[in-house]
Design a protein around this motif. Sequence first.
Motif, PDB file in Angstrom:
ATOM      1  N   GLY A  55       1.029  -1.082   0.023  1.00  0.00           N
ATOM      2  CA  GLY A  55      -0.610   0.196  -0.354  1.00  0.00           C
ATOM      3  C   GLY A  55       0.157   1.339   0.103  1.00  0.00           C
ATOM      4  N   GLN A  56       2.121   1.209  -0.008  1.00  0.00           N
ATOM      5  CA  GLN A  56       3.198   2.102  -0.235  1.00  0.00           C
ATOM      6  C   GLN A  56       3.645   2.427  -1.408  1.00  0.00           C
ATOM      7  N   VAL A  57       3.601   3.578  -1.829  1.00  0.00           N
ATOM      8  CA  VAL A  57       4.420   4.396  -2.975  1.00  0.00           C
ATOM      9  C   VAL A  57       5.563   4.298  -2.895  1.00  0.00           C
ATOM     10  N   GLU A  58       6.145   4.006  -4.573  1.00  0.00           N
ATOM     11  CA  GLU A  58       7.800   3.913  -4.592  1.00  0.00           C
ATOM     12  C   GLU A  58       8.381   4.225  -5.837  1.00  0.00           C
ATOM     13  N   THR A  59       9.406   4.941  -5.392  1.00  0.00           N
ATOM     14  CA  THR A  59      10.201   5.440  -6.389  1.00  0.00           C
ATOM     15  C   THR A  59      10.798   4.592  -7.399  1.00  0.00           C
ATOM     16  N   ASP A  60      11.583   4.757  -8.409  1.00  0.00           N
ATOM     17  CA  ASP A  60      13.020   4.329  -9.600  1.00  0.00           C
ATOM     18  C   ASP A  60      13.237   2.978  -8.300  1.00  0.00           C
ATOM     19  N   GLU A  61      14.204   4.520  -7.373  1.00  0.00           N
ATOM     20  CA  GLU A  61      14.530   3.432  -6.950  1.00  0.00           C
ATOM     21  C   GLU A  61      14.631   2.267  -5.894  1.00  0.00           C
ATOM     22  N   THR A  62      13.556   2.871  -5.243  1.00  0.00           N
ATOM     23  CA  THR A  62      12.411   2.189  -4.172  1.00  0.00           C
ATOM     24  C   THR A  62      12.259   0.619  -4.642  1.00  0.00           C
ATOM     25  N   LYS A  63      11.444   1.243  -5.939  1.00  0.00           N
ATOM     26  CA  LYS A  63      10.445  -0.376  -6.476  1.00  0.00           C
ATOM     27  C   LYS A  63      10.879  -1.573  -6.369  1.00  0.00           C
ATOM     28  N   SER A  64      10.035  -2.159  -5.758  1.00  0.00           N
ATOM     29  CA  SER A  64       9.592  -3.862  -5.703  1.00  0.00           C
ATOM     30  C   SER A  64       9.754  -4.556  -6.751  1.00  0.00           C
ATOM     31  N   GLN A  65      10.636  -5.365  -6.937  1.00  0.00           N
ATOM     32  CA  GLN A  65      10.852  -6.140  -8.340  1.00  0.00           C
ATOM     33  C   GLN A  65       9.048  -7.545  -8.367  1.00  0.00           C
ATOM     34  N   GLY A  66       8.641  -7.548  -9.200  1.00  0.00           N
ATOM     35  CA  GLY A  66       7.239  -8.195  -9.235  1.00  0.00           C
ATOM     36  C   GLY A  66       6.125  -7.381 -10.103  1.00  0.00           C
ATOM     37  N   ALA A  67       5.313  -8.526  -9.796  1.00  0.00           N
ATOM     38  CA  ALA A  67       4.107  -7.930 -10.459  1.00  0.00           C
ATOM     39  C   ALA A  67       3.499  -7.215  -9.730  1.00  0.00           C
ATOM     40  N   HIS A  68       4.004  -7.190  -8.077  1.00  0.00           N
ATOM     41  CA  HIS A  68       2.923  -6.095  -7.527  1.00  0.00           C
ATOM     42  C   HIS A  68       2.744  -4.879  -7.237  1.00  0.00           C
ATOM     43  N   VAL A  69       3.080  -4.226  -8.376  1.00  0.00           N
ATOM     44  CA  VAL A  69       3.707  -2.649  -8.651  1.00  0.00           C
ATOM     45  C   VAL A  69       2.342  -2.338  -9.689  1.00  0.00           C
ATOM     46  N   MET A  70       2.384  -1.147  -9.509  1.00  0.00           N
ATOM     47  CA  MET A  70       0.959  -0.144 -10.854  1.00  0.00           C
ATOM     48  C   MET A  70       2.080   0.857 -10.929  1.00  0.00           C
ATOM     49  N   GLY A  71       2.033   0.987 -12.596  1.00  0.00           N
ATOM     50  CA  GLY A  71       2.661   2.548 -12.456  1.00  0.00           C
ATOM     51  C   GLY A  71       3.307   2.067 -13.863  1.00  0.00           C
ATOM     52  N   PRO A  72       4.402   3.052 -14.391  1.00  0.00           N
ATOM     53  CA  PRO A  72       4.307   3.988 -13.723  1.00  0.00           C
ATOM     54  C   PRO A  72       3.133   5.588 -13.895  1.00  0.00           C
ATOM     55  N   TYR A  73       3.475   6.310 -12.934  1.00  0.00           N
ATOM     56  CA  TYR A  73       2.783   7.384 -12.358  1.00  0.00           C
ATOM     57  C   TYR A  73       3.962   8.337 -12.013  1.00  0.00           C
ATOM     58  N   ALA A  74       3.082   9.696 -13.015  1.00  0.00           N
ATOM     59  CA  ALA A  74       4.219  10.697 -12.959  1.00  0.00           C
ATOM     60  C   ALA A  74       4.387  11.228 -11.922  1.00  0.00           C
ATOM     61  N   SER A  75       3.747  11.645 -10.588  1.00  0.00           N
ATOM     62  CA  SER A  75       3.636  11.988  -9.133  1.00  0.00           C
ATOM     63  C   SER A  75       3.069  11.199  -8.171  1.00  0.00           C
ATOM     64  N   GLN A  76       3.686  11.471  -6.933  1.00  0.00           N
ATOM     65  CA  GLN A  76       3.364  10.476  -6.252  1.00  0.00           C
ATOM     66  C   GLN A  76       2.162  10.986  -5.729  1.00  0.00           C
ATOM     67  N   ASP A  77       1.759  11.503  -6.059  1.00  0.00           N
ATOM     68  CA  ASP A  77       0.070  11.495  -5.695  1.00  0.00           C
ATOM     69  C   ASP A  77      -1.137  10.973  -6.396  1.00  0.00           C
ATOM     70  N   GLU A  78      -0.392  10.956  -7.918  1.00  0.00           N
ATOM     71  CA  GLU A  78      -1.299   9.838  -8.745  1.00  0.00           C
ATOM     72  C   GLU A  78      -1.017   8.907  -8.855  1.00  0.00           C
TER      73      GLU A  78
END
Length: 70
Positions: A10-33
């Motif tokens: 349930g957390q927002v991640e950046t390219d540097e902190t992004k988890s590996q795998g299929a459990h992320v949605m994105g990319p998005y242009a902003s943290q709010d988005e």
Amino acid sequence: MQYWYNVDSGQVETDETKSQGAHVMGPYASQDEASRALQSARERTEQWDAEDRDWNARGGAGITDEDLED
């Protein structure tokens, strides 16, 4: 910078902190988005479902089985 929404944590991640795998949605242009990823996906699904209901109510825009046959 791109942002990602991790559906497991349930957390927002950046390219540097992004988890590996299929459990992320994105990319998005902003943290709010990215933080609204599930809400946006739900709204798009509801819109598509409504469009499908309209399509079906019109009889598939007049397409018949004969139109589909070669």
